[in-house]
Design a protein around this motif. Structure first.
Motif, PDB file in Angstrom:
ATOM      1  N   ILE A   1       0.851  -1.189   0.000  1.00 34.49           N
ATOM      2  CA  ILE A   1       0.000   0.000   0.000  1.00 34.49           C
ATOM      3  C   ILE A   1       0.891   1.245   0.000  1.00 34.49           C
ATOM      4  O   ILE A   1       0.673   2.173  -0.769  1.00 34.49           O
ATOM      5  CB  ILE A   1      -0.947  -0.008   1.215  1.00 34.49           C
ATOM      6  N   PHE A   2       1.894   1.256   0.880  1.00 32.48           N
ATOM      7  CA  PHE A   2       2.900   2.325   0.855  1.00 32.48           C
ATOM      8  C   PHE A   2       4.141   1.841   1.592  1.00 32.48           C
ATOM      9  O   PHE A   2       4.108   0.888   2.368  1.00 32.48           O
ATOM     10  CB  PHE A   2       2.380   3.620   1.482  1.00 32.48           C
ATOM     11  N   GLN A   3       5.263   2.510   1.333  1.00 30.18           N
ATOM     12  CA  GLN A   3       6.504   2.296   2.065  1.00 30.18           C
ATOM     13  C   GLN A   3       7.237   3.609   2.188  1.00 30.18           C
ATOM     14  O   GLN A   3       7.315   4.389   1.225  1.00 30.18           O
ATOM     15  CB  GLN A   3       7.408   1.263   1.382  1.00 30.18           C
ATOM     16  N   ILE A   4       7.797   3.876   3.362  1.00 27.56           N
ATOM     17  CA  ILE A   4       8.634   5.050   3.615  1.00 27.56           C
ATOM     18  C   ILE A   4      10.009   4.562   4.036  1.00 27.56           C
ATOM     19  O   ILE A   4      10.147   3.876   5.049  1.00 27.56           O
ATOM     20  CB  ILE A   4       8.039   5.959   4.709  1.00 27.56           C
ATOM     21  N   GLY A   5      11.032   4.884   3.267  1.00 27.92           N
ATOM     22  CA  GLY A   5      12.395   4.487   3.596  1.00 27.92           C
ATOM     23  C   GLY A   5      12.711   3.070   3.171  1.00 27.92           C
ATOM     24  O   GLY A   5      11.829   2.218   3.056  1.00 27.92           O
ATOM     25  N   ASP A   6      14.000   2.806   2.927  1.00 24.48           N
ATOM     26  CA  ASP A   6      14.470   1.472   2.560  1.00 24.48           C
ATOM     27  C   ASP A   6      14.746   0.649   3.814  1.00 24.48           C
ATOM     28  O   ASP A   6      15.228   1.181   4.823  1.00 24.48           O
ATOM     29  CB  ASP A   6      15.778   1.559   1.764  1.00 24.48           C
ATOM     30  N   PHE A   7      14.485  -0.650   3.732  1.00 27.32           N
ATOM     31  CA  PHE A   7      14.917  -1.539   4.793  1.00 27.32           C
ATOM     32  C   PHE A   7      16.420  -1.785   4.649  1.00 27.32           C
ATOM     33  O   PHE A   7      16.872  -2.517   3.770  1.00 27.32           O
ATOM     34  CB  PHE A   7      14.155  -2.872   4.742  1.00 27.32           C
ATOM     35  N   ASP A   8      17.205  -1.140   5.486  1.00 35.35           N
ATOM     36  CA  ASP A   8      18.656  -1.341   5.498  1.00 35.35           C
ATOM     37  C   ASP A   8      19.226  -1.249   6.913  1.00 35.35           C
ATOM     38  O   ASP A   8      20.444  -1.246   7.098  1.00 35.35           O
ATOM     39  CB  ASP A   8      19.366  -0.341   4.587  1.00 35.35           C
ATOM     40  N   LYS A   9      18.330  -1.140   7.913  1.00 35.10           N
ATOM     41  CA  LYS A   9      18.708  -1.048   9.324  1.00 35.10           C
ATOM     42  C   LYS A   9      19.471   0.233   9.635  1.00 35.10           C
ATOM     43  O   LYS A   9      20.150   0.335  10.649  1.00 35.10           O
ATOM     44  CB  LYS A   9      19.500  -2.280   9.767  1.00 35.10           C
ATOM     45  N   LYS A  10      19.316   1.234   8.742  1.00 35.29           N
ATOM     46  CA  LYS A  10      19.943   2.532   8.927  1.00 35.29           C
ATOM     47  C   LYS A  10      18.936   3.644   8.632  1.00 35.29           C
ATOM     48  O   LYS A  10      17.984   3.439   7.883  1.00 35.29           O
ATOM     49  CB  LYS A  10      21.159   2.692   8.003  1.00 35.29           C
ATOM     50  N   ALA A  11      19.190   4.814   9.196  1.00 37.35           N
ATOM     51  CA  ALA A  11      18.292   5.962   9.028  1.00 37.35           C
ATOM     52  C   ALA A  11      18.698   6.814   7.828  1.00 37.35           C
ATOM     53  O   ALA A  11      18.604   8.043   7.877  1.00 37.35           O
ATOM     54  CB  ALA A  11      18.282   6.794  10.308  1.00 37.35           C
ATOM     55  N   LEU A  12      19.129   6.172   6.782  1.00 36.90           N
ATOM     56  CA  LEU A  12      19.573   6.890   5.584  1.00 36.90           C
ATOM     57  C   LEU A  12      18.380   7.312   4.741  1.00 36.90           C
ATOM     58  O   LEU A  12      17.354   6.643   4.721  1.00 36.90           O
ATOM     59  CB  LEU A  12      20.511   6.005   4.763  1.00 36.90           C
TER      60      LEU A  12
ATOM     61  N   ALA B   1      -4.379  -6.401   6.606  1.00 33.89           N
ATOM     62  CA  ALA B   1      -3.178  -5.679   6.184  1.00 33.89           C
ATOM     63  C   ALA B   1      -2.085  -5.934   7.224  1.00 33.89           C
ATOM     64  O   ALA B   1      -2.369  -6.211   8.394  1.00 33.89           O
ATOM     65  CB  ALA B   1      -3.466  -4.188   6.055  1.00 33.89           C
ATOM     66  N   ILE B   2      -0.837  -5.856   6.789  1.00 31.22           N
ATOM     67  CA  ILE B   2       0.309  -6.054   7.664  1.00 31.22           C
ATOM     68  C   ILE B   2       1.102  -4.750   7.704  1.00 31.22           C
ATOM     69  O   ILE B   2       1.563  -4.252   6.666  1.00 31.22           O
ATOM     70  CB  ILE B   2       1.218  -7.197   7.166  1.00 31.22           C
ATOM     71  N   LEU B   3       1.225  -4.186   8.896  1.00 33.13           N
ATOM     72  CA  LEU B   3       2.041  -2.996   9.100  1.00 33.13           C
ATOM     73  C   LEU B   3       3.381  -3.436   9.682  1.00 33.13           C
ATOM     74  O   LEU B   3       3.440  -3.985  10.781  1.00 33.13           O
ATOM     75  CB  LEU B   3       1.338  -2.028  10.049  1.00 33.13           C
ATOM     76  N   SER B   4       4.462  -3.227   8.924  1.00 28.32           N
ATOM     77  CA  SER B   4       5.813  -3.608   9.353  1.00 28.32           C
ATOM     78  C   SER B   4       6.627  -2.345   9.590  1.00 28.32           C
ATOM     79  O   SER B   4       6.676  -1.462   8.721  1.00 28.32           O
ATOM     80  CB  SER B   4       6.497  -4.478   8.297  1.00 28.32           C
ATOM     81  N   ILE B   5       7.271  -2.277  10.750  1.00 33.98           N
ATOM     82  CA  ILE B   5       8.007  -1.072  11.138  1.00 33.98           C
ATOM     83  C   ILE B   5       9.401  -1.483  11.606  1.00 33.98           C
ATOM     84  O   ILE B   5       9.550  -2.359  12.457  1.00 33.98           O
ATOM     85  CB  ILE B   5       7.281  -0.304  12.251  1.00 33.98           C
ATOM     86  N   SER B   6      10.399  -0.840  11.044  1.00 36.71           N
ATOM     87  CA  SER B   6      11.790  -1.109  11.399  1.00 36.71           C
ATOM     88  C   SER B   6      12.404   0.149  12.001  1.00 36.71           C
ATOM     89  O   SER B   6      12.383   1.214  11.378  1.00 36.71           O
ATOM     90  CB  SER B   6      12.564  -1.538  10.153  1.00 36.71           C
ATOM     91  N   LEU B   7      12.916   0.017  13.216  1.00 34.35           N
ATOM     92  CA  LEU B   7      13.623   1.115  13.866  1.00 34.35           C
ATOM     93  C   LEU B   7      15.119   0.879  13.750  1.00 34.35           C
ATOM     94  O   LEU B   7      15.614  -0.231  13.981  1.00 34.35           O
ATOM     95  CB  LEU B   7      13.251   1.215  15.344  1.00 34.35           C
ATOM     96  N   ALA B   8      15.862   1.929  13.413  1.00 32.75           N
ATOM     97  CA  ALA B   8      17.317   1.833  13.376  1.00 32.75           C
ATOM     98  C   ALA B   8      17.913   1.968  14.764  1.00 32.75           C
ATOM     99  O   ALA B   8      19.091   1.646  14.966  1.00 32.75           O
ATOM    100  CB  ALA B   8      17.893   2.899  12.455  1.00 32.75           C
TER     101      ALA B   8
ATOM    102  N   PHE C   1      12.423  -4.578  15.057  1.00 31.07           N
ATOM    103  CA  PHE C   1      11.438  -4.817  14.003  1.00 31.07           C
ATOM    104  C   PHE C   1      10.109  -5.214  14.622  1.00 31.07           C
ATOM    105  O   PHE C   1      10.056  -6.041  15.541  1.00 31.07           O
ATOM    106  CB  PHE C   1      11.928  -5.928  13.057  1.00 31.07           C
ATOM    107  N   PHE C   2       9.015  -4.623  14.114  1.00 29.56           N
ATOM    108  CA  PHE C   2       7.673  -4.883  14.629  1.00 29.56           C
ATOM    109  C   PHE C   2       6.727  -5.154  13.460  1.00 29.56           C
ATOM    110  O   PHE C   2       6.853  -4.537  12.399  1.00 29.56           O
ATOM    111  CB  PHE C   2       7.140  -3.682  15.417  1.00 29.56           C
ATOM    112  N   GLN C   3       5.773  -6.040  13.685  1.00 28.60           N
ATOM    113  CA  GLN C   3       4.711  -6.276  12.709  1.00 28.60           C
ATOM    114  C   GLN C   3       3.373  -6.332  13.423  1.00 28.60           C
ATOM    115  O   GLN C   3       3.269  -6.908  14.517  1.00 28.60           O
ATOM    116  CB  GLN C   3       4.942  -7.586  11.946  1.00 28.60           C
TER     117      GLN C   3
ATOM    118  N   ILE D   1       6.295   0.044   6.260  1.00 27.22           N
ATOM    119  CA  ILE D   1       5.602  -0.467   5.079  1.00 27.22           C
ATOM    120  C   ILE D   1       4.251  -1.051   5.499  1.00 27.22           C
ATOM    121  O   ILE D   1       4.147  -1.723   6.525  1.00 27.22           O
ATOM    122  CB  ILE D   1       6.449  -1.532   4.341  1.00 27.22           C
ATOM    123  N   LEU D   2       3.222  -0.742   4.724  1.00 27.82           N
ATOM    124  CA  LEU D   2       1.890  -1.315   4.931  1.00 27.82           C
ATOM    125  C   LEU D   2       1.539  -2.116   3.677  1.00 27.82           C
ATOM    126  O   LEU D   2       1.660  -1.620   2.553  1.00 27.82           O
ATOM    127  CB  LEU D   2       0.859  -0.206   5.161  1.00 27.82           C
TER     128      LEU D   2
END
Length: 537
Positions: free
Chosen positions: A374-385, A447-454, A497-499, A533-534
């Motif tokens: 549905i949407f994604q903000i930022g790349d999954f890379d374990k960094k706040a780039l 829907a699955i909401l996945s959130i990754s914190l650096a 990481f959270f889902q 990402i959702l």
């Protein structure tokens, strides 16, 4: 041989002090002055106390001198004609620990600048500390509201070329051509150089083990006989270009043939190919050889030897000169074409044999399939780039520059409109549109909401909701704290990481929202972002 023309001036005459070498010369110039000199230690100020010095080995053009203590031996290997010394540390009886380091504290009148692969600039003027306010460990606020801190010169150990302190007459450098004795993976970071605030000494740290700074602290057992090093402590006239030339020579000669240690010389090779279960090659993936015991997070593994690389565009990876033994293979997205991949890959019991190439063939990295973004903000890379203020250089207090309230509109906003860290009390809202067709075609879907914190530094607290429906609370009661955000980190700390499943009926036609509401603020602390990402399940 001219060996003793180097070894005597370098080591000085203060072995009787049991801790410090307080004299060093380069071309007749004494380098320590009123500073402390050279010493080694672990976990804070537990410094090695030397009891004897013996010749461990010698050849036609070198001499290996071992300085012994009850917990470990520090070797200085001096070659004829080479200004400086190779060094390595051998464990004899160290306890479980987080940090091992050697260091030089040198004359601040000679060593004016600090250089890492991220910075090359003057060290802070010692006079600045006189009228500054200390706000936390080795962090000072100046009258204009800016900060000076030893953490600003930190870097990622696996990305280093060389680092040191230098001036117009002389430079003191550390070159680490092999990094297998460094603990942890590509995300490991630690201190390098700084100004000593109490004395003004120019400090050149050599932290070869660190499972504490910038991550959840973890003490690891150290096998007897484990070797950290060898690295090269190199002296020159202060030329950065000359150090790079010397580094290239060290890369060609590593692993060093002069180190007469069977385990050090026993090495093999590993190759393989990583593909995602959807058929894509794992292009650019971070690949890591770590502990077989997967109960210890890769970021704090520190008992053995470790190797890192990146897969090429076809997903191929290789490791050369790997110490023989058993490892686990880990991989994760480093962004790019894998920006949507939030699962990790692991395989245990990878056995390296002496003189052999182990080909793992094609490996399948399982990822969730059939999900529709549905949407994604930022790349999954374990960094706040990619976010505002995210990425180098290290700088203290930047989290407070993020807004308290923010609205990010999918399809309108860019990743740079999001900030690397959320800290102030307020709400960040993601707005996204769903059509009647979206809702009707997924009427029976979750829907699955996945959130990754650096990273996360306590004691901030945050409530997460979707369309006003509370999903979770993140706080010090549910998250352990890492220090990255308040130690000048703007890239990563400890990954989380959270889902969350979003039940059918929560999403609706029209404008929908995901809200992140900070309910508790602690200065310079908060949440460092990686990706959100959702997806329709």
């Amino acid at each position: 041989m001219k060996l003793f023309s180097y070894i005597v001036p370098v080591l000085g005459t203060k072995l009787a002090s049991s801790v410090y070498a307080d004299k060093a010369y380069y071309k007749g110039q004494e380098l320590v002055g009123s500073a402390v000199g050279h010493y080694a230690g672990y976990d804070g100020e537990k410094n090695f106390e030397w009891t004897s010095a013996t010749i461990a080995a010698e050849g036609d053009d070198f001499i290996d001198i071992s300085f012994s203590s009850t917990v470990g031996d520090l070797h200085w290997v001096v070659f004829d004609g080479l200004a400086g010394s190779y060094q390595y540390l051998v464990n004899r009886g160290l306890p479980d620990l987080s940090i091992v380091r050697t260091l030089w504290r040198l004359d601040p009148e000679l060593f004016l600048n600090g250089r890492t692969y991220l910075r090359d600039q003057p060290l802070p003027d010692f006079a600045l500390y006189a009228n500054a306010t200390k706000v936390q460990d080795e962090t000072w606020e100046l009258a204009d509201g800016t900060f000076i801190t030893k953490y600003d010169f930190s870097d990622y150990v696996r990305d280093r070329d060389f680092y040191g302190i230098y001036g117009p007459k002389v430079g003191s450098w550390y070159i680490h051509p092999g990094k297998d004795y460094y603990n942890s993976n590509q995300l490991s970071q630690t201190l390098t150089v700084h100004r000593e605030s109490a004395t003004g000494d120019s400090v050149q740290l050599n932290v070869v083990q660190d499972t504490s700074h910038f991550r959840l602290g973890n003490a690891t057992p150290q096998p007897k006989g484990k070797i950290w090093g060898p690295w090269l402590w190199y002296l020159n006239d202060g030329s950065v270009e000359d150090v790079e030339r010397q580094r290239q020579l060290e890369l060609q000669n590593w692993p060093y043939s002069w180190l007469n240690d069977t385990a050090y010389q026993s090495r093999g090779e590993l190759v393989g190919l990583l593909k995602l279960s959807d058929g894509r090659p794992a292009s650019g993936a971070a690949v890591y050889l770590g502990d077989v015991n997967a109960t210890t997070r890769p970021l704090v593994q520190g008992s053995n030897y470790y190797y890192t690389t990146y897969a090429n565009e076809n997903g191929e990876f290789s490791f050369a000169d790997v110490r023989t033994g058993d490892y686990a293979l880990y991989a994760w997205s480093y962004g790019g074409v894998l920006a949507d991949v939030y699962s990790n890959f692991s395989r245990s019991a990878v056995s390296i044999s002496e003189g052999k190439k182990l080909d793992l063939g094609s490996l399948t990295w399982a990822i969730p399939e059939g999900r529709r973004p549905i949407f994604q903000i930022g790349d999954f890379d374990k960094k706040a780039l990619g976010f505002t203020n995210g990425g180098p250089p290290y700088r203290h207090g930047v989290a407070d520059q993020s807004p308290a309230n923010l609205t990010y509109t999918i399809g309108v906003s860019n990743a740079s409109d999001w900030y690397y860290a959320q800290s102030l009390i307020g709400t960040w809202t993601i707005e996204f549109e769903l059509s009647a067709l979206d809702i009707s075609s997924h009427a029976n879907s979750t829907a699955i909401l996945s959130i990754s914190l650096a990273g996360y530094s306590q004691s901030a607290a945050l409530d997460l909701d979707i369309n006003g429906q509370h999903l979770a609370t993140w706080s010090k009661d549910t998250l352990a704290s890492d220090p990255a955000l308040y130690r000048s980190g703007k890239i990563s700390g400890e990954w989380r990481f959270f889902q969350y499943e979003v039940n059918s009926g929560v999403l609706h036609e029209g404008t929908n929202t995901v809200g992140f509401t900070v309910t508790r603020y602690t200065q310079w602390r908060g949440f460092m972002w990686d990706s959100v990402i959702l997806e329709w399940a």
